[in-house]
Design a protein around this motif. Structure first.
Motif, short mmCIF file in Angstrom:
data_model
loop_
_atom_site.label_atom_id
_atom_site.label_comp_id
_atom_site.label_asym_id
_atom_site.label_seq_id
_atom_site.Cartn_x
_atom_site.Cartn_y
_atom_site.Cartn_z
N ASP A 217 1.71 14.29 -17.30
CA ASP A 217 1.85 12.92 -16.83
C ASP A 217 2.85 12.16 -17.70
O ASP A 217 2.61 11.95 -18.89
N PRO A 218 4.00 11.75 -17.13
CA PRO A 218 5.01 11.05 -17.93
C PRO A 218 4.75 9.55 -18.04
O PRO A 218 5.49 8.85 -18.73
N ARG B 266 3.62 10.55 -9.08
CA ARG B 266 3.03 10.76 -10.41
C ARG B 266 2.26 12.08 -10.46
O ARG B 266 2.35 12.81 -11.45
N VAL B 267 1.53 12.37 -9.41
CA VAL B 267 0.77 13.63 -9.36
C VAL B 267 1.73 14.82 -9.40
O VAL B 267 1.51 15.80 -10.12
N ALA B 268 2.82 14.74 -8.61
CA ALA B 268 3.80 15.83 -8.57
C ALA B 268 4.45 16.03 -9.94
O ALA B 268 4.64 17.16 -10.39
N ILE C 218 11.26 17.60 -5.04
CA ILE C 218 10.31 18.33 -5.88
C ILE C 218 9.55 19.37 -5.07
O ILE C 218 9.35 20.50 -5.51
N ASN C 219 9.15 19.01 -3.86
CA ASN C 219 8.36 19.92 -3.03
C ASN C 219 9.20 21.07 -2.47
O ASN C 219 8.70 22.19 -2.30
N GLU D 186 0.83 -1.20 0.00
CA GLU D 186 0.00 0.00 0.00
C GLU D 186 0.86 1.26 0.00
O GLU D 186 0.57 2.24 -0.71
N ARG D 187 1.93 1.23 0.78
CA ARG D 187 2.79 2.42 0.85
C ARG D 187 3.51 2.65 -0.48
O ARG D 187 3.66 3.78 -0.93
N ALA D 188 3.95 1.56 -1.12
CA ALA D 188 4.63 1.69 -2.41
C ALA D 188 3.69 2.28 -3.45
O ALA D 188 4.06 3.20 -4.20
N ARG D 189 2.46 1.76 -3.51
CA ARG D 189 1.50 2.28 -4.47
C ARG D 189 1.17 3.75 -4.19
O ARG D 189 1.11 4.58 -5.10
N ALA D 190 0.95 4.09 -2.92
CA ALA D 190 0.59 5.45 -2.55
C ALA D 190 1.73 6.42 -2.86
O ALA D 190 1.50 7.54 -3.33
N THR D 191 2.95 6.01 -2.60
CA THR D 191 4.09 6.88 -2.85
C THR D 191 4.26 7.14 -4.34
O THR D 191 4.50 8.27 -4.77
N PHE D 192 4.11 6.08 -5.14
CA PHE D 192 4.22 6.28 -6.58
C PHE D 192 3.10 7.17 -7.09
O PHE D 192 3.32 8.03 -7.96
#
Length: 221
Positions: A147-148, A138-140, A202-203, A128-134
Motif C-alpha cells: 500500500d503506497p 489502491r487495492v491494485a 495494471i490489469n 461515489e465513483r471517484a472514491r470507488a475508483t481510487f
C-alpha cells in the motif's frame, strides 16, 4: 487583481493543500528565502510556483517554458544549513494564473492573479465513483508493491478532488490538466477517468511496475 510575487518554478505540479519540502541551494532561490524571512507576518511569507514544462529549463525565456496555472505557497518551516543552503517546507494555498515571468534583481518574480474557486454542487454519483475508483486503484497498487498510501480520504468534495489529484501517479501534463480543471465536479470526473485508465493498464500488464507514486506529501491545511 494581479500582484507581483516571488516565483519558484518546480519540476512538478503542486495542488492546494499539499505540503512541499524543498532543498534550496541555488543563489537566486536562497535570496528568495531570505526575502521571505524578512517579512514580519508569517502569513505573508508567500511565493508562487508553476510547473516547468517537460523538456525545458527556466532561463532567459522562462515565461515560455512554464505552465500558466500554478499555486500560491506559504513558507511554514525553514532550516538553515551550515553551507548556506536551506531546507524548507511550504504549504500550497490557492491557485494562481501567471500573466508574466520577470527575472527580477535577485530572484525570479511573476505577475499573477489569484484564482477564485467556483462553488458547485457535486453530484453524489460523481463523488461515489471517484472514491470507488481510487479504492480499486489502491487495492491494485497494494497487490503489486504494498500500500503506497496512508490515511483516509476527506469527505469534503473540494478537498477530495485535490487529494485524489495529488495522490494520482500520473505524468506531469495530466497532473497539470487536473490543476487547470474549471471546478471540483470536472476535476473529480477527470481524475476518475485517468485512474480508470491506469487501472486498465495494471490489469492488462500486471507484471510491469506501476507508475511511481508522486512523492510530494499532501496535508489538508
Amino acid at each position: 487583481m494581479s500582484d507581483t510575487l516571488p516565483m519558484f518554478p518546480l519540476g512538478t505540479v503542486v495542488f492546494p493543500g499539499m505540503s512541499v519540502p524543498l532543498h534550496v541551494f541555488e543563489d537566486r532561490y536562497r535570496m528568495l528565502v531570505r526575502h521571505l524571512l524578512a517579512v514580519e507576518d508569517p502569513a505573508q511569507r508567500v511565493f508562487g510556483t508553476v510547473a516547468i514544462r517537460e523538456g525545458y529549463e527556466v532561463g532567459d525565456h522562462g515565461a515560455q517554458s512554464v505552465y500558466r496555472v500554478g499555486c500560491v505557497l506559504q513558507l511554514t518551516e525553514v532550516d538553515r544549513n551550515a553551507d548556506g543552503t536551506f531546507d524548507i517546507v511550504a504549504v500550497a494555498r490557492e491557485r494562481l494564473q501567471l500573466e508574466e515571468m520577470q527575472r527580477g534583481s535577485d530572484f525570479p518574480q511573476g505577475v499573477a492573479e489569484v484564482l477564485t474557486e467556483p462553488r458547485v454542487d457535486v453530484p453524489a454519483e460523481v463523488l461515489e465513483r471517484a472514491r470507488a475508483t481510487f479504492t480499486a486503484f489502491r487495492v491494485a497498487m497494494t497487490e503489486l508493491q504494498g500500500d503506497p498510501f496512508s490515511g483516509s480520504l476527506p469527505r469534503d468534495p473540494d478537498y477530495l478532488a485535490w487529494t485524489l489529484s495529488a495522490l494520482a501517479p500520473l505524468p506531469l501534463a495530466e497532473r497539470q490538466s487536473l490543476l487547470e480543471a474549471p471546478d471540483t465536479t470536472e476535476r473529480l470526473r477527470l481524475v476518475t477517468r485517468l485512474l480508470t485508465e491506469e487501472l486498465r493498464a495494471i490489469n492488462v500488464i500486471p507484471s510491469l511496475p506501476a507508475t511511481q507514486v508522486a512523492r510530494t506529501a499532501w496535508s489538508p491545511n
